[in-house]
Write a protein that holds these residues in place. Structure first.
Motif, PDB file in Angstrom:
ATOM      1  N   LYS A  34       0.816  -1.029   0.030  1.00  0.00           N
ATOM      2  CA  LYS A  34       0.046  -0.076   0.122  1.00  0.00           C
ATOM      3  C   LYS A  34       1.049   1.369   0.121  1.00  0.00           C
ATOM      4  CE  LYS A  34      -3.885   2.151   2.174  1.00  0.00           C
ATOM      5  NZ  LYS A  34      -5.057   1.992   3.192  1.00  0.00           N
ATOM      6  N   THR A  35       1.738   1.402   0.791  1.00  0.00           N
ATOM      7  CA  THR A  35       3.048   2.466   0.955  1.00  0.00           C
ATOM      8  C   THR A  35       4.227   1.741   0.494  1.00  0.00           C
ATOM      9  OG1 THR A  35       1.684   3.286   2.675  1.00  0.00           O
ATOM     10  CG2 THR A  35       3.842   4.165   2.576  1.00  0.00           C
ATOM     11  N   SER A  45       3.096   5.533  -2.833  1.00  0.00           N
ATOM     12  CA  SER A  45       2.576   4.208  -2.905  1.00  0.00           C
ATOM     13  C   SER A  45       3.100   3.189  -3.595  1.00  0.00           C
ATOM     14  CB  SER A  45       1.167   4.654  -3.695  1.00  0.00           C
ATOM     15  OG  SER A  45       1.517   4.596  -4.923  1.00  0.00           O
ATOM     16  N   GLY A  46       3.043   2.079  -3.312  1.00  0.00           N
ATOM     17  CA  GLY A  46       3.650   1.031  -3.804  1.00  0.00           C
ATOM     18  C   GLY A  46       3.376   0.919  -5.284  1.00  0.00           C
ATOM     19  N   ALA A  47       2.343   1.564  -5.799  1.00  0.00           N
ATOM     20  CA  ALA A  47       1.662   1.399  -7.138  1.00  0.00           C
ATOM     21  C   ALA A  47       2.541   2.525  -7.881  1.00  0.00           C
ATOM     22  CB  ALA A  47       0.190   1.808  -7.515  1.00  0.00           C
ATOM     23  N   ASP A  48       2.875   3.723  -7.291  1.00  0.00           N
ATOM     24  CA  ASP A  48       3.817   4.702  -7.826  1.00  0.00           C
ATOM     25  C   ASP A  48       5.039   4.459  -7.832  1.00  0.00           C
ATOM     26  OD1 ASP A  48       1.831   6.629  -8.522  1.00  0.00           O
ATOM     27  OD2 ASP A  48       1.723   7.765  -6.343  1.00  0.00           O
ATOM     28  N   ALA A  49       5.432   3.571  -6.826  1.00  0.00           N
ATOM     29  CA  ALA A  49       7.099   3.252  -6.844  1.00  0.00           C
ATOM     30  C   ALA A  49       7.057   2.325  -7.868  1.00  0.00           C
ATOM     31  CB  ALA A  49       7.353   2.490  -5.488  1.00  0.00           C
ATOM     32  N   TYR A  50       6.255   1.265  -8.381  1.00  0.00           N
ATOM     33  CA  TYR A  50       6.139   0.624  -9.473  1.00  0.00           C
ATOM     34  C   TYR A  50       6.289   1.201 -10.823  1.00  0.00           C
ATOM     35  CZ  TYR A  50       6.547  -4.199 -11.346  1.00  0.00           C
ATOM     36  OH  TYR A  50       7.073  -5.282 -12.133  1.00  0.00           O
ATOM     37  N   ARG A 116      11.568  -1.224  -7.358  1.00  0.00           N
ATOM     38  CA  ARG A 116      10.839  -2.301  -7.357  1.00  0.00           C
ATOM     39  C   ARG A 116      10.843  -2.894  -6.042  1.00  0.00           C
ATOM     40  NH1 ARG A 116      10.878  -7.770  -7.542  1.00  0.00           N
ATOM     41  NH2 ARG A 116       9.597  -8.876  -8.752  1.00  0.00           N
ATOM     42  N   GLN A 117      11.821  -2.889  -5.265  1.00  0.00           N
ATOM     43  CA  GLN A 117      12.093  -3.570  -3.890  1.00  0.00           C
ATOM     44  C   GLN A 117      11.016  -2.750  -3.118  1.00  0.00           C
ATOM     45  OE1 GLN A 117      16.248  -3.152  -4.112  1.00  0.00           O
ATOM     46  NE2 GLN A 117      16.568  -5.304  -4.356  1.00  0.00           N
ATOM     47  N   ALA A 118      10.942  -1.625  -3.161  1.00  0.00           N
ATOM     48  CA  ALA A 118      10.120  -0.668  -2.413  1.00  0.00           C
ATOM     49  C   ALA A 118       8.856  -0.920  -2.475  1.00  0.00           C
ATOM     50  CB  ALA A 118      10.512   0.874  -2.462  1.00  0.00           C
ATOM     51  N   ALA A 119       8.552  -1.147  -3.858  1.00  0.00           N
ATOM     52  CA  ALA A 119       7.128  -1.436  -4.230  1.00  0.00           C
ATOM     53  C   ALA A 119       6.192  -2.766  -3.961  1.00  0.00           C
ATOM     54  CB  ALA A 119       6.972  -0.799  -5.737  1.00  0.00           C
ATOM     55  N   VAL A 120       7.163  -3.641  -3.989  1.00  0.00           N
ATOM     56  CA  VAL A 120       6.664  -5.003  -3.906  1.00  0.00           C
ATOM     57  C   VAL A 120       6.500  -5.783  -2.621  1.00  0.00           C
ATOM     58  CG1 VAL A 120       7.155  -7.490  -5.013  1.00  0.00           C
ATOM     59  CG2 VAL A 120       7.436  -5.481  -6.462  1.00  0.00           C
TER      60      VAL A 120
END
Length: 138
Positions: A34-35, A45-50, A116-120
């Motif tokens: 989520k974050t 957000s995870g989506a923005d980081a991805y 990727r690592q921050a998002a997933v």
């Protein structure tokens, strides 16, 4: 807590030792946080980081001849754990396993993979030998 985000050294070593006679497909199933969990504590957000990962990795992915051959939006798990959900699903094609290895070992790619690592939160990355479509299962 993250489950499966990066391959282990043993998994990557076994992957690179497999026969490499042509294109490979990599099935990606991604569950986002989520974050995002950045080490420098930036907020996203995870989506923005991805999305940042996707944009930053594009030149490395395309630079080794990678392309997306299928993508879809997961909607529900019909067979599997009730609490399992995936946010992204896609198949990436690489000309060879060596090309995939070249991409992930590239220092430029390694400098951006933190997105990727921050998002997933959890993922699956499964190597597939390309097949042909048909009228029957299997």
């Amino acid at each position: 807590m993250s489950k499966y985000v990066d391959p282990t050294k043993n998994q990557f070593g076994a992957f690179m030792k497999m026969p490499d006679s042509g294109p490979i497909w990599m099935l990606n199933l991604i569950r986002l946080r989520k974050t995002a969990n950045y080490e420098d504590e930036r907020e996203a957000s995870g989506a923005d980081a991805y999305k940042d990962y996707a944009r930053a990795s594009e030149p490395f992915f395309k630079g080794v001849g990678g392309k997306i051959v299928w993508s879809g939006a997961p909607q529900a798990v019909l067979i599997g754990p009730d609490d399992e959900e995936w946010h992204l699903a896609f198949v990436a094609e690489y000309p060879s396993a060596a090309a995939f290895g070249e991409m992930v070992k590239n220092p430029g790619y390694q400098a951006i993979v933190h997105h990727r690592q921050a998002a997933v939160k959890d993922s699956r990355l499964i190597r597939i030998a390309p097949g042909s479509s048909g009228n029957l299962f299997g």
